[in-house]
Design an enzyme around this catalytic site. Sequence first.
Site, PDB file in Angstrom:
ATOM      1  CG  LEU A  90      -5.687   7.077   2.787  1.00  0.00           C
ATOM      2  CD1 LEU A  90      -6.618   6.015   2.220  1.00  0.00           C
ATOM      3  CD2 LEU A  90      -6.273   7.673   4.065  1.00  0.00           C
ATOM      4  N   GLY A  91      -1.083   6.519   2.983  1.00  0.00           N
ATOM      5  CA  GLY A  91       0.132   5.764   3.245  1.00  0.00           C
ATOM      6  C   GLY A  91       0.932   5.602   1.979  1.00  0.00           C
ATOM      7  NE  ARG A  92       4.775   8.883   0.844  1.00  0.00           N
ATOM      8  CZ  ARG A  92       5.042   9.631  -0.233  1.00  0.00           C
ATOM      9  NH1 ARG A  92       6.119   9.358  -0.971  1.00  0.00           N
ATOM     10  NH2 ARG A  92       4.266  10.646  -0.561  1.00  0.00           N
ATOM     11  N   GLY A  93       4.280   3.012   0.155  1.00  0.00           N
ATOM     12  CA  GLY A  93       5.140   1.835   0.243  1.00  0.00           C
ATOM     13  C   GLY A  93       5.957   1.703  -1.014  1.00  0.00           C
ATOM     14  CG  ASP A 132       5.454  -6.773   0.865  1.00  0.00           C
ATOM     15  OD1 ASP A 132       6.260  -7.086   1.757  1.00  0.00           O
ATOM     16  OD2 ASP A 132       5.247  -5.599   0.529  1.00  0.00           O
ATOM     17  CB  VAL A 144      -2.665   4.477  -0.557  1.00  0.00           C
ATOM     18  CG1 VAL A 144      -4.174   4.247  -0.532  1.00  0.00           C
ATOM     19  CG2 VAL A 144      -1.948   3.215  -1.007  1.00  0.00           C
ATOM     20  CB  SER A 165       3.627  -1.083  -4.877  1.00  0.00           C
ATOM     21  OG  SER A 165       2.727  -0.868  -3.821  1.00  0.00           O
ATOM     22  CE  LYS A 189      -1.231  -0.336  -5.276  1.00  0.00           C
ATOM     23  NZ  LYS A 189      -0.780  -1.659  -4.805  1.00  0.00           N
TER      24      LYS A 189
END
Length: 784
Positions: A500-503, A615, A508, A505, A522
């Site tokens: 779904l996404g990444r950052g 954040d 996901v 931390s 996550k």
Amino acid sequence: MQSATSISHVSLKRGDSLSVERETDSITSQDSSFTCGFYSLGTNAYWFAIWFTNSRDKTVVWVANRDRPVNRKGSRVTFRRDGTMVLTDIDDTVVWQTNTTSTDVSAAKVLDSGNLVLTNPKGDVLWQSFDSPTDTLLPYQPFTKATKLTSVLRNGSYGTGYFNLYFGSDNVLRLIYDSPDTSISYWPDPDNTIYVNGRTNYNGSRIAVLDDMGRFLSSDHLQFNASDMGYGVKRRLTMDYDGNLRVYSLVNSTGLWDVTWQALLQPCKVLDLCGIYAICVYAPEPTCVCPPGFEQVDPSDWNAGCKAMFDRALLKSRMVKFLAIPHTDYYGHDLNATYSVTFEQCRQSCMEDFRCQGFSYRLLGQGFCLVKSELLNGYASPDFRATIYIKIPGNLQTKKPDIFHALRSTCGSSDAVVLQGSPSMYDFVNRRVKWVYIYSFTIVIGAIELIFVVLGWWLLFRKHGVPASVEAGYRMISGQFRCYSYSELKKATGNFKEELGRGGSGVVFKGVLSDERVVAVKRLGDSFHGQEEYWAEINTIGKINHMNLVRTWGFCSERRRRLLVYEYVENLSLDRHLFGSNFLGWKQRYAVALGTAKGLAYLHHECLEWVIHCDVKPENILLDAEFLPKIADFGLAKLSQRGGPGSEFTRIRGTKGYMAPEWALNHPITAKVDVFGYGVVILEMVRGIRVSNWTVEDEDGHENESALMNFARVTRKKMEIGGGSYWLESIVDSRLEGKFSRNQAATLIQTGVRCVDEDRNKRPTMASVVQTLLECENNTELHT
């Protein structure tokens, strides 16, 4: 000594004054119910106050200078010719004054309602004490989103205390304990949802009133009546020093007060009433006691709680034992809450965690374990079906405390039992239980339980299936915050297939649990190589529940594998609906701005812990099926005590472009860093483009100025110059084709510019941002 009741003034004219040295100097209402003047609790401490004239103790309902008493010589209240009423001390220092400076102000008087007012010659009220209540609300005194009741610090004092009544950012009227160390909402019941508590947060007006019949009505659907409801009785609603909210009715024949309603029928449920480690017990009145191995910090103040009589560093070793106190629990600060576990598993989890100071275990059809990092808000009652087990050094000799005598006198409870750190839960010191009784009791209970289980399943399936309401109830119970195994989450995500996404931390993935709940899992990255970040997040998210925050269902911790399980939010993150072709309309943008502000205000002001997100950016604001916002990703959050040790961060956290200047300047980090990030987000929502990641050279030749600072500086100039709404047209996202509310756009821009001020002291709090946006919420006209 207290002021005499003789009347010398019906009202004050400009130039008149009241002197503390003339005891008859006072103002009284026309019906003589209320008196205003100097009131003393000692020999040399006076307050300018309003009190009930006919109550025996001259009960005070309003104080002007509650934290700054004045001297008994030379102090006076003067109704100056410029229209202000001023309280001065012996050295002419101004202690308090009204915010009126108008020659139109002609008189000061006390109304029959108990309201001190300044009026003009026509009788119009220009200032009133009703707008700034202290600890008491009188009949027909409006209680609004801008007011609150705050208790006195202690009985026999007028100093500002820590217990408050006010509308939270979720529009619900709450009792909140707010000290320099912690902020806790304790009424309505924090263990229930808003709706289970009979309230609603769909009430932007946020107003309440107590009428002269003893009925209290609030816009969040709170309603109650005094037990002597009816006309002709003098009443008051007071936020008492013990943290309880009560309605009092005056008995004319005696001049004394009867309690005719109170928020909490069990005073020991007032959080922080007895302080850390202390336990509140009914004996029969609420009494604070320290558990064995602890002693009172300040004999004159139970709010300071108890302190350990041993070196707490000893608790990190395995040479510990547990002190069992029946019918007792400590609220809040749970490391985790686990269902369907044995006592042995619960005890072992506390033994192995150096942060654990004790655990609560109860059998409610299944074992329920609460492992606690802090022992706060102790509460004991004979009808409370749980036992608290306090971790103490194994060599500590304990004595029987007063709490057990109190409990024995009310319900015949047995003495405290010290449970050693041994394999069996029945390995007691002073063993008094015979095994035959234990086995017999267990067999009987087991047989009864089996009968109910069989009968329950028969009733459920006799109509070809489980009713939807029962199934939903089961899912709600079984879906509490819990620990998942890695294999469960691997299966749920199809071996982490759909990203779904990444950052910074972690990454996901989308998943479906065995109970068919869609979740976002996550998987934390290598930056979480230590325990600090991981446990900071677990501690935080396990306690947080708000409609504008992403709900967390559980976690996984197996070896180096660390994962978090969140609710799945359908429309993903805000950035996807702001900077792309499929962008949000104006009403949706404003709703997102307001909801995000509410979520941050909850974290900063109402959460069980004081939480800084660190954040705040569009990628961490998710949108549900109705495009309402839910703040996500507390991986960079850190719990912090207000003004106490540990309130500064040791590492830079956050995302470039949304980070406040204090990060680079190495200044202490406070909740104002979230305010800054929020300001950037709402300015980007108005603009429809990023203002956080590029630099410009402005018209004055400033090189390498960020787009954000350039935009803020230029916008300030435009707002100062004015010129109608033209400046708005040049700022608001052109893709909206002019279809936006001018009032709301101006409010968002002005709020955003204030939020990104380089001086953090000039930034507003998130609570004040919520109030500002709510006031403008109904201005939804769209221009074309």
